[in-house]
Write an enzyme that holds these catalytic residues in place. Structure first.
Site, short mmCIF file in Angstrom:
data_model
loop_
_atom_site.label_atom_id
_atom_site.label_comp_id
_atom_site.label_asym_id
_atom_site.label_seq_id
_atom_site.Cartn_x
_atom_site.Cartn_y
_atom_site.Cartn_z
N ASP A 262 0.82 -1.21 0.00
CA ASP A 262 0.00 0.00 0.00
C ASP A 262 0.85 1.27 0.00
O ASP A 262 2.09 1.20 0.10
CB ASP A 262 -0.95 -0.01 1.22
CG ASP A 262 -0.26 -0.47 2.50
OD1 ASP A 262 0.98 -0.41 2.57
OD2 ASP A 262 -0.95 -0.88 3.44
N GLU B 193 -9.61 -1.73 5.23
CA GLU B 193 -10.29 -1.43 6.48
C GLU B 193 -11.54 -2.30 6.63
O GLU B 193 -12.01 -2.90 5.64
CB GLU B 193 -10.68 0.06 6.49
CG GLU B 193 -9.48 1.01 6.43
CD GLU B 193 -8.75 1.14 7.77
OE1 GLU B 193 -8.62 0.14 8.50
OE2 GLU B 193 -8.28 2.25 8.06
N ASN C 120 -7.67 -3.06 14.18
CA ASN C 120 -9.06 -3.31 13.76
C ASN C 120 -9.15 -4.47 12.77
O ASN C 120 -10.18 -4.66 12.12
CB ASN C 120 -9.68 -2.05 13.16
CG ASN C 120 -8.95 -1.57 11.90
OD1 ASN C 120 -8.03 -2.23 11.43
ND2 ASN C 120 -9.37 -0.44 11.36
N HIS D 100 -7.33 -4.87 10.01
CA HIS D 100 -7.04 -4.61 8.59
C HIS D 100 -5.73 -5.28 8.17
O HIS D 100 -4.83 -5.47 8.98
CB HIS D 100 -7.06 -3.11 8.27
CG HIS D 100 -5.90 -2.29 8.74
ND1 HIS D 100 -6.04 -1.07 9.33
CD2 HIS D 100 -4.56 -2.50 8.67
CE1 HIS D 100 -4.85 -0.57 9.60
NE2 HIS D 100 -3.94 -1.42 9.22
C1 GLP Z 1 -0.45 0.03 8.60
C2 GLP Z 1 -0.09 -0.79 7.37
C3 GLP Z 1 -0.37 -2.26 7.58
C4 GLP Z 1 0.19 -2.72 8.90
C5 GLP Z 1 -0.48 -1.95 10.02
C6 GLP Z 1 -0.02 -2.36 11.39
O1 GLP Z 1 -1.76 0.43 8.64
N1 GLP Z 1 -0.77 -0.34 6.20
O2 GLP Z 1 0.19 -3.00 6.51
O3 GLP Z 1 -0.01 -4.10 9.06
O4 GLP Z 1 -0.16 -0.57 9.83
O5 GLP Z 1 1.14 -1.67 11.75
P1 GLP Z 1 2.07 -2.04 12.96
O6 GLP Z 1 2.79 -3.28 12.58
O7 GLP Z 1 2.99 -0.88 13.11
O8 GLP Z 1 1.20 -2.23 14.14
#
Ligand code: GLP
Length: 250
Positions: free
Chosen positions: A64, A140, A133, A135
């Site tokens: 992304d 989302e 959440n 995702h």
């Molecule tokens: C972002 C990314 C996701 C990732 C998520 C969790 O939203 N787009 O790909 O999995 O964060 O991040 P973290 O690993 O820092 O908790």
């Protein structure tokens, strides 16, 4: 889904990195899907410390990108992937593909990204983190299970979680381009990594909850080769913890 429960983030990173390196060394993994966020960082650190020359030819696809950030912005996923993946693993920049979130035609950028994955023959192994959440990528809650790479609006919760990467809350973009759940599900193999108690609820819903758009990661229950590599804290809400432990012990 296979569930591997380890003791801490470092072990999670090493386990995932070893699996990736075996695939790269044997030639089974030539395209790798990479995730941003803090969860996969221990994988990239471990891959760097166990670096093998075959990594140089790896093709990499990001999940992304934010809409509206220049690629040079330090919090853009272009910049994060370059710092954490391309530079550490000595990849060829031309082999690293991140959706273009700052161009005039976002729909065309999404189509180009899907075409690039197809031209590379698909993603052999996709690394995923998970949002609180549920995702994956930036899909989302209520994302369509058959969605492709597209523009999405971020939830207030995700913007709040990601505000730590920006100087001011209002600088967090409101939209992104993300691989769709349908795109992610076409990866031949998936490794989802998570650590810490803040992920425990999402992990339990993803693994043991009903398959529901309210927890996008639960779609992975339909994927034949998905492994969750998580620490004890992230695993603590799982009902069948003793079952996963007994499989891994045996
Ligand atoms: C972002 C990314 C996701 C990732 C998520 C969790 O939203 N787009 O790909 O999995 O964060 O991040 P973290 O690993 O820092 O908790």
């Amino acid at each position: 889904m296979q569930v591997e429960i380890l003791e801490n983030a470092q072990q999670v990173g090493e386990y995932a990195a070893d699996r990736i390196l075996r695939g790269v060394a044997s030639g089974k993994i030539t395209t790798l899907g990479v995730a941003t966020g803090s969860s996969p960082l221990s994988i990239y650190e471990s891959l760097e410390s166990k670096w093998i020359p075959q990594l140089i030819d790896l093709h990499v696809f990001a999940l992304d990108e934010y809409v509206g950030l220049q690629p040079e912005h330090p919090s853009s996923y272009h910049a994060v992937i370059q710092r954490e993946v391309t530079d550490r693993l000595k990849l060829k920049p031309a082999n690293v593909c991140v959706p273009q979130g700052n161009g005039p035609d976002l729909a065309a950028a999404c189509a180009r990204f899907e075409a690039a994955i197809a031209a590379a023959g698909g993603v052999d192994l996709q690394i995923l983190g998970i949002g609180r959440n549920g995702h994956i990528g930036f899909n989302e809650p209520t994302s369509s299970f058959s969605s492709r790479t597209r523009v999405k609006t971020l939830t207030p919760a995700t913007r709040a979680d990601n505000s730590r990467f920006f100087e001011k809350d209002e600088q967090v973009p409101t939209r992104c381009i993300t691989q769709g759940l349908g795109t992610i599900m076409e990866s031949k193999e998936i490794l989802l990594v998570a650590h810490g108690a803040s992920k425990a609820k999402a992990i339990a819903l993803a693994v043991e909850g009903p398959v529901s758009g309210m927890c996008p990661a639960s779609v992975l229950q339909f994927h034949a080769r998905t492994t969750l590599v998580i620490d004890r804290e992230a695993a603590r809400n799982l009902t069948l913890l003793d079952y996963y432990d007994s499989i891994n012990a045996g």
